[in-house]
Design a protein around this motif. Structure first.
Motif, PDB file in Angstrom:
ATOM      1  N   PRO A   7       9.984  -7.771   5.536  1.00  0.00           N
ATOM      2  CA  PRO A   7       9.004  -8.746   5.083  1.00  0.00           C
ATOM      3  C   PRO A   7       9.313 -10.128   5.619  1.00  0.00           C
ATOM      4  O   PRO A   7      10.446 -10.605   5.570  1.00  0.00           O
ATOM      5  CB  PRO A   7       9.122  -8.691   3.553  1.00  0.00           C
ATOM      6  N   ALA A   8       8.302 -10.767   6.166  1.00  0.00           N
ATOM      7  CA  ALA A   8       8.474 -12.106   6.705  1.00  0.00           C
ATOM      8  C   ALA A   8       8.457 -13.118   5.575  1.00  0.00           C
ATOM      9  O   ALA A   8       7.884 -12.886   4.519  1.00  0.00           O
ATOM     10  CB  ALA A   8       7.355 -12.409   7.696  1.00  0.00           C
ATOM     11  N   GLU A   9       9.078 -14.239   5.796  1.00  0.00           N
ATOM     12  CA  GLU A   9       9.002 -15.344   4.853  1.00  0.00           C
ATOM     13  C   GLU A   9       7.835 -16.224   5.276  1.00  0.00           C
ATOM     14  O   GLU A   9       7.907 -16.904   6.292  1.00  0.00           O
ATOM     15  CB  GLU A   9      10.307 -16.152   4.863  1.00  0.00           C
ATOM     16  N   GLU A  51       3.758  -2.586   7.849  1.00  0.00           N
ATOM     17  CA  GLU A  51       3.810  -3.703   8.796  1.00  0.00           C
ATOM     18  C   GLU A  51       2.886  -4.836   8.362  1.00  0.00           C
ATOM     19  O   GLU A  51       3.250  -6.018   8.414  1.00  0.00           O
ATOM     20  CB  GLU A  51       3.393  -3.215  10.184  1.00  0.00           C
ATOM     21  N   THR A  52       1.689  -4.475   7.958  1.00  0.00           N
ATOM     22  CA  THR A  52       0.704  -5.495   7.612  1.00  0.00           C
ATOM     23  C   THR A  52       1.125  -6.264   6.373  1.00  0.00           C
ATOM     24  O   THR A  52       1.031  -7.494   6.334  1.00  0.00           O
ATOM     25  CB  THR A  52      -0.670  -4.843   7.392  1.00  0.00           C
ATOM     26  N   LEU A  53       1.606  -5.566   5.355  1.00  0.00           N
ATOM     27  CA  LEU A  53       2.009  -6.266   4.134  1.00  0.00           C
ATOM     28  C   LEU A  53       3.299  -7.051   4.319  1.00  0.00           C
ATOM     29  O   LEU A  53       3.542  -8.037   3.613  1.00  0.00           O
ATOM     30  CB  LEU A  53       2.116  -5.289   2.967  1.00  0.00           C
ATOM     31  N   SER A  59       7.614  -6.483   0.341  1.00  0.00           N
ATOM     32  CA  SER A  59       8.660  -5.568   0.790  1.00  0.00           C
ATOM     33  C   SER A  59       8.173  -4.125   0.819  1.00  0.00           C
ATOM     34  O   SER A  59       7.192  -3.753   0.169  1.00  0.00           O
ATOM     35  CB  SER A  59       9.875  -5.670  -0.133  1.00  0.00           C
ATOM     36  N   GLU A  60       8.919  -3.297   1.557  1.00  0.00           N
ATOM     37  CA  GLU A  60       8.582  -1.881   1.669  1.00  0.00           C
ATOM     38  C   GLU A  60       8.598  -1.185   0.312  1.00  0.00           C
ATOM     39  O   GLU A  60       7.719  -0.356   0.013  1.00  0.00           O
ATOM     40  CB  GLU A  60       9.546  -1.182   2.626  1.00  0.00           C
ATOM     41  N   SER A  61       9.573  -1.499  -0.525  1.00  0.00           N
ATOM     42  CA  SER A  61       9.650  -0.825  -1.827  1.00  0.00           C
ATOM     43  C   SER A  61       8.439  -1.149  -2.683  1.00  0.00           C
ATOM     44  O   SER A  61       7.909  -0.268  -3.388  1.00  0.00           O
ATOM     45  CB  SER A  61      10.945  -1.229  -2.548  1.00  0.00           C
ATOM     46  N   GLY A 211      -3.756 -11.112  10.059  1.00  0.00           N
ATOM     47  CA  GLY A 211      -3.213 -11.541   8.771  1.00  0.00           C
ATOM     48  C   GLY A 211      -4.082 -12.598   8.117  1.00  0.00           C
ATOM     49  O   GLY A 211      -4.331 -12.550   6.902  1.00  0.00           O
ATOM     50  N   LEU A 212      -4.550 -13.569   8.918  1.00  0.00           N
ATOM     51  CA  LEU A 212      -5.384 -14.622   8.360  1.00  0.00           C
ATOM     52  C   LEU A 212      -6.726 -14.065   7.903  1.00  0.00           C
ATOM     53  O   LEU A 212      -7.246 -14.455   6.856  1.00  0.00           O
ATOM     54  CB  LEU A 212      -5.584 -15.743   9.386  1.00  0.00           C
TER      55      LEU A 212
END
Length: 289
Positions: A7-9, A51-53, A59-61, A211-212
């Motif tokens: 997950p990106a910040e 990937e998108t989220l 996060s993946e979880s 994403g936008l």
């Protein structure tokens, strides 16, 4: 794109959007399916969802927990093929997504109002009936009476007794403002305009377009599914609804070429790359112009 992106910040203006319009894993998955997956057959590889989220810091979880809950709720169904898993919309969910899409991507100028739809709610299971009516954008003149402008569109079968009344003049304004809580809705519309208008310049990096666009749809969906599209005589002064809808339309159309390129290059179903229903997507964009 990788199948296990961390997950990106979120940073900069994206962080501002996420602060103003918080996303949960489940709601953003719903946005992803409604905007991207549903017009392409309704199924997508789990890796694309992860990937998108990840781009909005989920996060993946959290994603996997949300997917399990959406399956349990009857909105998604999962399938494994080899080492990969895929999720597709259930038939029931696909119908609900189509109904929501008709409101979100509707033409900027609504059809003329012809009369009022009125529904007398039943005494038995009234709260459940009210929730169903609210999902169809009915407002409530009282706990027992719901109202919606009649613009000629067909309605599904609804709980209670449905009848019609001729249009009135603006004397209904105060009742209608309370029925839909128009003051609070106006505030959310102004918040939407404030946070998305800076992106209207067209200066969006190519890799940020999808994403936008998803954040745009996520934020606007709340407004579209609550706005009754009342005629001007029944609205408060300086109503921001048309401005918010026009901003959504401009940004969505501007972001779509790059967003569609990303989806075509990376998103997969069991049968291969996701292929768009081009007529459906073109009709969506044409309605917004």
């Amino acid at each position: 794109m990788t199948s296990h992106a961390a997950p990106a910040e979120p940073s900069g203006a994206f962080a501002g959007l996420l602060n103003a319009f918080p996303v949960s894993a489940a709601t953003f998955i719903v946005t992803l399916y409604g905007d991207v997956v549903s017009p392409r057959g309704g199924e997508v590889w789990t890796g694309n969802i992860l990937e998108t989220l990840a781009t909005v810091g989920i996060s993946e979880s959290r994603v996997r927990t949300a997917l399990s809950r959406l399956v349990a709720a009857g909105q998604l169904e999962g399938t494994r093929e080899g080492r990969r898993s895929y999720y597709r919309l259930t038939q029931r969910a696909a119908g609900a997504f189509s109904a929501a899409a008709r409101l979100i991507y509707a033409p900027v100028e609504p059809a003329p109002m012809r009369a009022w739809h009125l529904v007398a709610l039943p005494d038995e299971n009234r709260e459940a009936a009210a929730r169903i009516l609210a999902r169809h954008r009915f407002g409530f003149l009282s706990p027992h009476l719901a109202v919606l402008p009649d613009r000629g569109a067909s309605l599904p079968r609804l709980p209670g007794c449905l009848f019609s009344a001729a249009t009135d003049d603006g004397r209904l304004g105060d009742l209608l403002a309370a029925a839909w809580q128009l003051s609070a809705l106006s505030g959310r519309m102004r918040c939407f305009i404030e946070h998305f208008e800076p992106w209207d310049s067209g200066d969006v990096p190519h890799d940020a377009a999808l994403g936008l666009r998803l954040l745009l749809v996520h934020a606007y969906r709340e407004l579209a599914l609550r706005d009754p599209l009342l005629p001007p005589p029944f609205l408060p002064p300086d109503w921001p609804g048309p401005r918010a809808r026009a901003l959504f339309a401009r940004l969505y159309c501007a972001l779509s070429p790059a967003a569609e390129t990303i989806v075509s290059a990376h998103f997969m179903s069991r049968s291969g790359p996701l292929r768009p229903d081009r007529k459906r997507l073109e009709r969506r964009l044409d309605d917004l112009v």
